[in-house]
Scaffold this motif. Structure first.
Motif, short mmCIF file in Angstrom:
data_model
loop_
_atom_site.label_atom_id
_atom_site.label_comp_id
_atom_site.label_asym_id
_atom_site.label_seq_id
_atom_site.Cartn_x
_atom_site.Cartn_y
_atom_site.Cartn_z
N PHE A 241 4.82 28.88 8.34
CA PHE A 241 4.05 27.83 9.01
C PHE A 241 3.38 26.92 7.97
N ASP A 242 2.80 27.52 6.95
CA ASP A 242 2.14 26.71 5.91
C ASP A 242 3.15 25.81 5.21
N ASN A 243 4.36 26.31 5.00
CA ASN A 243 5.40 25.49 4.37
C ASN A 243 5.76 24.30 5.23
N VAL A 244 5.86 24.54 6.54
CA VAL A 244 6.17 23.44 7.47
C VAL A 244 5.08 22.38 7.41
N THR A 248 5.59 18.62 6.01
CA THR A 248 5.41 17.52 6.98
C THR A 248 4.34 16.55 6.48
N TRP A 249 3.25 17.09 5.97
CA TRP A 249 2.16 16.23 5.47
C TRP A 249 2.63 15.41 4.27
N ALA A 250 3.39 16.04 3.39
CA ALA A 250 3.88 15.35 2.20
C ALA A 250 4.86 14.23 2.56
N ALA A 251 5.58 14.41 3.67
CA ALA A 251 6.58 13.42 4.07
C ALA A 251 5.98 12.25 4.85
N PHE A 276 3.55 12.92 13.02
CA PHE A 276 3.27 14.19 12.37
C PHE A 276 3.58 15.36 13.31
N ASN A 277 3.13 15.25 14.56
CA ASN A 277 3.34 16.33 15.53
C ASN A 277 4.82 16.52 15.84
N ALA A 278 5.56 15.40 15.96
CA ALA A 278 7.00 15.51 16.23
C ALA A 278 7.71 16.18 15.06
N ALA A 279 7.33 15.79 13.83
CA ALA A 279 7.93 16.40 12.66
C ALA A 279 7.57 17.89 12.57
N MET A 280 6.33 18.21 12.90
CA MET A 280 5.90 19.61 12.91
C MET A 280 6.71 20.42 13.91
N GLU A 281 6.91 19.85 15.10
CA GLU A 281 7.66 20.56 16.14
C GLU A 281 9.08 20.84 15.69
N GLN A 282 9.76 19.82 15.12
CA GLN A 282 11.12 20.03 14.65
C GLN A 282 11.13 20.98 13.46
N GLY A 283 10.14 20.83 12.58
CA GLY A 283 10.06 21.72 11.43
C GLY A 283 9.87 23.16 11.82
N MET A 284 9.07 23.38 12.87
CA MET A 284 8.85 24.74 13.35
C MET A 284 10.13 25.34 13.91
N VAL A 285 10.93 24.51 14.60
CA VAL A 285 12.22 24.99 15.11
C VAL A 285 13.12 25.42 13.96
N ASP A 286 13.21 24.54 12.93
CA ASP A 286 14.06 24.83 11.78
C ASP A 286 13.57 26.06 11.02
N TYR A 287 12.25 26.14 10.80
CA TYR A 287 11.72 27.25 10.03
C TYR A 287 11.71 28.55 10.82
N ARG A 288 11.57 28.45 12.13
CA ARG A 288 11.67 29.67 12.95
C ARG A 288 13.08 30.26 12.83
#
Length: 501
Positions: A241-244, A248-251, A276-288
């Motif tokens: 989660f922290d990586n996501v 996301t913040w860096a991007a 940010f929230n949309a990127a987080m949501e997609q990032g969470m899917v990928d990282y999950r």
């Protein structure tokens, strides 16, 4: 797994089925009584939960009415009641999971119910001959066992196998190594081109769920090989989660820059948060997904004891359309078994190995076709031995000798002159919906209105190593050479005989 509703409606039938499988009357009765008691406790708890939920819903409405009418005291009492009900429900749901697990654990170790026409007996001595094919020849005094022939040819090495891996392994060389490969290819070609099976190349390592689905777990864990756990290598999900969040913040500045170039405007705070929230949501899917993959790697995997496990689990948690049935699968794979409890049995030679090759047959049918498919599958396995010119007999196993998940089993036993005995080379079983319930594998009924559990069948078509033994012993010559059956010669480059080098 058996249907608890059927057990509830037919307790005496289950007691009788367990007694046929050599359970004592006392153990069978106490097991069934325990199952019914667990089921009743679970159902009573569910009824209580439902009653409390209905009362919570009604009380919530009453709170609104009390507040509208100005009765604050009543509203407070109702709120207190709702709070207590919510606490009960929360604890009750945890209790429900406990009761479900206890019932399912008890069901998971129960064997399947034999069909009515299965002979009742205690062990292999009570099995019944179904048919005998081929004449057993007179045994000349020079006949040897397969390991004597293989070692004399210089093509079967047990000593080097022990140095490599320990006992119950074999190193095959030259002509015998090629013959084993030829046997597997011959069997696959026969089943795929003439018998309608689809060839599959499945994984050789599977998860707990797959082993549970076909009945190897939990009962037969000691018979299996497993990979070593590496749980310590698995990062926590918080790290994912922290990586996501960090990525996301860096991007985000780059996203804002691209937005300005595209629109000529600065991204508003609301738009930035939305991005940010949309990127987080997609990032969470990928990282999950990555986390789940890492978790799977860190968990134990089991080496398959038979390709029945991955082939049958191909329909796991699926609903298959009726018109696609029957599904017929075949595979040539290594198989791995610890042979727990077999100390002292067949210690010489290749009859009982930790690693061996087998061509497996698996069928998935509807509920009306499985018994006919069982006869068909057995005939497909028998055809292998007919083509190889090997004498054999087919046995109907008695209730005491039948496998855990089977409702009926035919064993095909090939004649081995070296042992002067028939030995098992294939076992073909119909399991009904026993495995399907464990896998949640269903099919859509003909009318398309409902879903039913599929019926599963499995059989060896056949064990390649034992077929090699049978060919060596039945086609041995007095000079120590082995004649190659005509069916195998195209796979052996036209070679007609294996001779010492």
């Amino acid at each position: 797994m058996l249907d608890i509703k059927w057990i509830r409606d037919n307790p005496k039938a289950l007691v009788e089925a367990l007694r046929k499988r050599s359970w004592s009357a006392e153990d069978a009765q106490s097991t069934v009584d325990d199952l019914i008691a667990r089921d009743e406790a679970r159902r009573e708890h569910l009824t209580e939960l439902q009653t409390r939920q209905e009362r919570r819903n009604a009380a919530s409405k009453e709170i609104g009415n009390a507040m509208r009418s100005g009765d604050a005291a009543l509203a407070e009492r109702l709120k207190t009641e709702v709070g207590e009900i919510k606490a009960f429900i929360q604890n009750g749901e945890a209790r429900e999971r406990e009761l479900d697990k206890a019932l399912n654990d008890a069901l998971a170790v129960l064997p399947n119910v034999p069909l009515d026409d299965v002979p009742v007996g205690k062990d292999e001595h009570d099995n019944v001959v179904k048919r005998i094919v081929g004449k057993v020849p007179t045994r000349p005094n020079w006949v040897k066992e397969h390991f004597e022939i293989g070692e004399a040819l210089g093509m079967m090495d047990f000593e080097r196998a022990v140095k490599l891996s320990g006992s119950r392994f074999t190193v095959l060389k030259s002509g015998l190594a090629r013959m084993e490969r030829a046997l597997g290819q011959f069997m696959l070609d026969l089943h795929t081109t003439e018998h309608g099976y689809e060839e599959i190349q499945p994984p050789l390592m599977v998860r707990d769920e797959a082993m549970f689905g076909t009945g190897q777990l939990p009962k037969f864990e000691e018979d299996l090989f497993q990979t070593q756990k590496r749980v310590e290598e698995l990062p926590s999900f918080e790290r994912f989660f922290d990586n996501v969040k960090a990525k996301t913040w860096a991007a985000l500045p780059e996203v804002q820059r691209e937005y300005k170039e595209r629109t000529g405007k600065e991204m508003t705070t609301e738009e930035a948060f939305s991005s940010f929230n949309a990127a987080m949501e997609q990032g969470m899917v990928d990282y999950r997904r990555q986390y789940d993959e890492a978790k799977a790697l860190a968990s134990r995997l089991w080496l398959i004891p038979t390709a029945e496990v991955p082939l049958t689990n191909l329909v796991r948690e699926d609903i298959t359309s009726h018109e696609k049935l029957p599904l017929r699968y075949t595979a040539l794979t290594p198989c791995f078994r610890s042979e727990a409890g077999s100390a002292g049995r067949d210690t010489r030679g290749m009859l009982r190995q930790h690693q061996f090759y087998k061509v497996e047959l698996v069928s998935i049918t509807d509920q009306d076709s499985s018994l006919a498919e069982h006869e068909r599958m057995t005939e497909c396995a028998e055809e292998v031995l007919k083509r190889l010119g090997l004498p054999f007999r087919t046995m109907t196993l008695c209730t005491g000798d039948m496998g855990f998940g089977a409702r009926k089993t035919y064993d095909i036993e090939v004649w081995l002159p070296g042992q002067n005995a028939y030995r098992e080379i294939s076992s073909c079983s119909v399991c009904g919906d026993f495995q399907a319930r464990r896998m949640d594998a269903r099919y859509k009924d003909k009318d398309g209105r409902g879903n039913r559990f599929v019926h599963t069948l499995n059989g060896s078509g056949t064990a390649v190593g034992r077929a090699l033994i049978a060919v060596i012993e039945n086609y041995q010559n007095e000079d120590g050479s082995v004649t190659i059956p005509e069916a195998l010669r195209p796979y052996m480059g036209g070679l007609e005989k294996i001779e010492s080098r």
